[in-house]
Design a protein around this motif. Structure first.
Motif, PDB file in Angstrom:
ATOM      1  N   ILE A  19       0.552  -1.132   0.287  1.00  0.00           N
ATOM      2  CA  ILE A  19       0.139   0.177   0.283  1.00  0.00           C
ATOM      3  C   ILE A  19       0.749   1.402  -0.017  1.00  0.00           C
ATOM      4  O   ILE A  19       0.565   1.755  -0.337  1.00  0.00           O
ATOM      5  CB  ILE A  19      -1.016   0.175   0.605  1.00  0.00           C
ATOM      6  CG1 ILE A  19      -2.549  -1.092   1.000  1.00  0.00           C
ATOM      7  CG2 ILE A  19      -1.539   1.333   1.603  1.00  0.00           C
ATOM      8  CD1 ILE A  19      -2.905  -1.369   2.037  1.00  0.00           C
ATOM      9  N   MET A  20       2.049   0.671   0.179  1.00  0.00           N
ATOM     10  CA  MET A  20       2.604   2.750   0.402  1.00  0.00           C
ATOM     11  C   MET A  20       3.185   2.397  -0.506  1.00  0.00           C
ATOM     12  O   MET A  20       3.738   3.957  -0.718  1.00  0.00           O
ATOM     13  CB  MET A  20       4.178   2.413   2.077  1.00  0.00           C
ATOM     14  CG  MET A  20       3.321   2.996   3.850  1.00  0.00           C
ATOM     15  SD  MET A  20       1.917   3.908   3.568  1.00  0.00           S
ATOM     16  CE  MET A  20       3.359   4.884   3.288  1.00  0.00           C
ATOM     17  N   GLU A  21       3.332   1.758  -1.547  1.00  0.00           N
ATOM     18  CA  GLU A  21       4.872   1.827  -2.862  1.00  0.00           C
ATOM     19  C   GLU A  21       3.569   2.302  -3.297  1.00  0.00           C
ATOM     20  O   GLU A  21       3.856   3.419  -4.534  1.00  0.00           O
ATOM     21  CB  GLU A  21       4.726  -0.084  -3.161  1.00  0.00           C
ATOM     22  CG  GLU A  21       5.127   0.179  -4.472  1.00  0.00           C
ATOM     23  CD  GLU A  21       5.815  -1.416  -4.710  1.00  0.00           C
ATOM     24  OE1 GLU A  21       6.621  -1.150  -5.713  1.00  0.00           O
ATOM     25  OE2 GLU A  21       5.900  -1.955  -4.618  1.00  0.00           O
ATOM     26  N   GLU A  24       4.074   6.045  -3.005  1.00  0.00           N
ATOM     27  CA  GLU A  24       5.218   6.915  -3.100  1.00  0.00           C
ATOM     28  C   GLU A  24       5.186   6.917  -4.079  1.00  0.00           C
ATOM     29  O   GLU A  24       5.702   8.073  -5.067  1.00  0.00           O
ATOM     30  CB  GLU A  24       6.237   6.169  -2.201  1.00  0.00           C
ATOM     31  CG  GLU A  24       7.417   6.775  -2.480  1.00  0.00           C
ATOM     32  CD  GLU A  24       8.796   5.359  -2.153  1.00  0.00           C
ATOM     33  OE1 GLU A  24       9.810   6.116  -1.812  1.00  0.00           O
ATOM     34  OE2 GLU A  24       8.028   4.674  -1.659  1.00  0.00           O
ATOM     35  N   LYS A  25       4.588   5.839  -5.290  1.00  0.00           N
ATOM     36  CA  LYS A  25       4.658   6.202  -6.585  1.00  0.00           C
ATOM     37  C   LYS A  25       4.174   7.645  -7.181  1.00  0.00           C
ATOM     38  O   LYS A  25       5.745   7.825  -7.910  1.00  0.00           O
ATOM     39  CB  LYS A  25       4.523   4.643  -7.157  1.00  0.00           C
ATOM     40  CG  LYS A  25       4.886   5.034  -9.092  1.00  0.00           C
ATOM     41  CD  LYS A  25       4.218   3.391  -9.258  1.00  0.00           C
ATOM     42  CE  LYS A  25       4.858   2.364  -8.665  1.00  0.00           C
ATOM     43  NZ  LYS A  25       5.041   1.176  -9.627  1.00  0.00           N
TER      44      LYS A  25
END
Length: 79
Positions: A19-21, A24-25
């Motif tokens: 989820i954080m990836e 962040e993308k």
């Protein structure tokens, strides 16, 4: 209960990382030179002011929003 925690913790940690990836993308993607050049050629004074005060990302998002409106007019000009 501890065994369940031991089994679920790695799965929850992996889900959190995925989820954080995804969050962040878009934050790491910068504006290309062509986008900035087009913005500077066609921006109105409000968008240039936003560029100076808030930076490239905010100004480009306002510029793109203006281009998506019918007739290329911003909504808040009628006030």
């Amino acid at each position: 209960m501890v065994g369940l925690l031991v089994l679920l913790f790695p799965l929850l940690l992996m889900a959190f990382m995925l989820i954080m990836e995804r969050i962040e993308k878009p934050l790491t993607r910068g504006a290309t030179e062509r986008q900035v050049e087009e913005f500077l050629d066609h921006a109105n004074p409000d968008e240039l002011d936003t560029f100076v005060r808030e930076g490239t990302d905010s100004a480009l998002s306002r510029f793109r929003a203006r281009l998506r409106l019918p007739g290329g007019q911003r909504r808040d000009r009628n006030r």
